[in-house]
Design a protein around this motif. Structure first.
Motif, PDB file in Angstrom:
ATOM      1  N   VAL A   1     -55.050  50.972-110.210  1.00  0.00           N
ATOM      2  CA  VAL A   1     -54.629  52.350-110.441  1.00  0.00           C
ATOM      3  C   VAL A   1     -54.473  53.041-109.091  1.00  0.00           C
ATOM      4  O   VAL A   1     -55.375  52.994-108.247  1.00  0.00           O
ATOM      5  CB  VAL A   1     -55.642  53.131-111.309  1.00  0.00           C
ATOM      6  CG1 VAL A   1     -55.109  54.544-111.588  1.00  0.00           C
ATOM      7  CG2 VAL A   1     -55.919  52.403-112.608  1.00  0.00           C
TER       8      VAL A   1
ATOM      9  N   VAL B   1     -51.900  53.313-121.271  1.00  0.00           N
ATOM     10  CA  VAL B   1     -51.786  54.460-120.368  1.00  0.00           C
ATOM     11  C   VAL B   1     -51.225  55.627-121.174  1.00  0.00           C
ATOM     12  O   VAL B   1     -50.143  55.524-121.764  1.00  0.00           O
ATOM     13  CB  VAL B   1     -50.855  54.154-119.179  1.00  0.00           C
ATOM     14  CG1 VAL B   1     -50.773  55.373-118.257  1.00  0.00           C
ATOM     15  CG2 VAL B   1     -51.334  52.931-118.423  1.00  0.00           C
TER      16      VAL B   1
ATOM     17  N   VAL C   1     -50.150  52.420-112.619  1.00  0.00           N
ATOM     18  CA  VAL C   1     -51.101  51.465-113.200  1.00  0.00           C
ATOM     19  C   VAL C   1     -50.408  50.109-113.261  1.00  0.00           C
ATOM     20  O   VAL C   1     -49.320  49.989-113.848  1.00  0.00           O
ATOM     21  CB  VAL C   1     -51.556  51.894-114.607  1.00  0.00           C
ATOM     22  CG1 VAL C   1     -52.543  50.882-115.175  1.00  0.00           C
ATOM     23  CG2 VAL C   1     -52.172  53.292-114.571  1.00  0.00           C
TER      24      VAL C   1
ATOM     25  N   VAL D   1     -56.453  55.916-118.897  1.00  0.00           N
ATOM     26  CA  VAL D   1     -56.243  54.471-118.962  1.00  0.00           C
ATOM     27  C   VAL D   1     -57.380  53.874-119.781  1.00  0.00           C
ATOM     28  O   VAL D   1     -58.559  54.116-119.487  1.00  0.00           O
ATOM     29  CB  VAL D   1     -56.210  53.860-117.551  1.00  0.00           C
ATOM     30  CG1 VAL D   1     -55.932  52.362-117.619  1.00  0.00           C
ATOM     31  CG2 VAL D   1     -55.154  54.549-116.685  1.00  0.00           C
TER      32      VAL D   1
END
Length: 316
Positions: free
Chosen positions: A185, A203, A194, A176
């Motif tokens: 998360v 991501v 996420v 991320v």
């Protein structure tokens, strides 16, 4: 997470008399589940000291993770409860306990910050960003001031903006990346989720990537590496920080996994059909047992309370 952190007294003495007695009780209960006198005697022992209940919870967790007793003690119906046989059975299960604890003890050694069951914690990182750790969660700080690894559980990040330096979070197979934003998360056994409250978040997994905007949630399937992006709105993303779990069309098994991190003991799901059903609602993480009842009520599930610490979820 691979398992909840074992209490310090168990970590320091995993092969002591408390372990032996806990394994003794577990094997006897499994062999004679309808014996009320035996159950009452076991409950009395559990109530004597917190370490007794903690040892029993760890043995129960191993039972769940292995799906049954270790080969040395199966089938239970043929096991003779002589002193020598019981000692061998307990030793076999104790070995499995140690094997199960090994990854979690390794996680404890790798984690810079960790929370226990039902505990939440706010952390200020070296660059001025903040992390809110959910219950039974852990992070490790990476090299530099702008890298974090989520080792397990859930964390909400409020990242201080710095256009010259990216902020990265490693969660399982997912990377991320942000410059400055607020996002959540969640790392579970089946998925990596996420959710973005502010800003944009990238991501990436080995086979694909997606950029999420505020109010979007990306779900990485850990089995096949696919990423699904959905719109959820920003209001419910940080709700768990206020003790509320907001879910929409989420499998019951995933909700139980979240409640388990807030329960002082163990919540064991025995019915995969029930676990695959989906639930929408708002649940109180501060009262995980009541929340569990609310989750199960629409689907007819029921709770078998082995002890106040061990809850077994079954279908009708």
């Amino acid at each position: 997470m691979t398992g909840k952190a074992p209490p310090p007294d168990l970590m320091s003495n995993p092969g002591g008399p408390v372990w032996d007695r806990a394994l003794d009780w577990l094997l006897r209960i499994k062999a004679a589940p309808e014996d009320r006198l035996l159950r009452a005697q076991c409950d009395a022992w559990l109530a004597e000291h917190d370490s007794h209940a903690a040892a029993y919870r760890q043995a129960e967790r191993v039972w769940r993770l292995t799906g049954a007793a270790p080969p040395a003690v199966c089938p239970l119906r043929s096991l003779r409860w002589r002193r020598g046989g019981l000692a061998l059975a307990a030793a076999a299960l104790a070995a499995c306990v140690v094997l199960w604890l090994a990854p979690d003890l390794g996680l404890l050694m790798r984690a810079d910050y960790r929370t226990g069951a039902g505990e939440m914690r706010d952390i200020v990182l070296p660059d001025g960003s903040t992390v809110s750790l959910d219950a039974d969660s852990a992070i490790a700080l990476g090299s530099g001031n702008r890298a974090v690894k989520l080792l397990g559980g859930r964390a909400f990040f409020q990242v201080k903006r710095d256009p010259a330096h990216r902020f990265t979070v490693k969660a399982g197979e997912a990377d991320v990346t942000v410059l400055g934003t607020a996002f959540d998360v969640l790392l579970s056994e089946r998925s990596i989720t996420v959710a973005v409250q502010q800003g944009s978040v990238s991501v990436a997994v080995p086979m694909s990537s997606v950029t999420l905007q505020p109010g979007q949630r990306g779900i990485v399937d850990r089995a096949d590496g696919t990423i699904t992006a959905v719109t959820v709105g920003v209001d419910g993303i940080p709700a768990w920080r206020g003790g509320k779990l907001v879910v929409e069309g989420v499998p019951v098994a995933d909700v139980i996994e979240e409640l388990d991190r807030h329960h002082a003991g163990l919540i064991l799901l025995r019915d995969p059909v029930l676990g695959a059903r989906r639930i929408t609602g708002v649940f109180d993480l501060r009262a995980p047992k009541a929340a569990l009842r609310a989750v199960l009520q629409p689907h007819g599930g029921r709770i078998l309370e082995i002890t106040p610490y061990v809850l077994v979820v079954q279908g009708n």
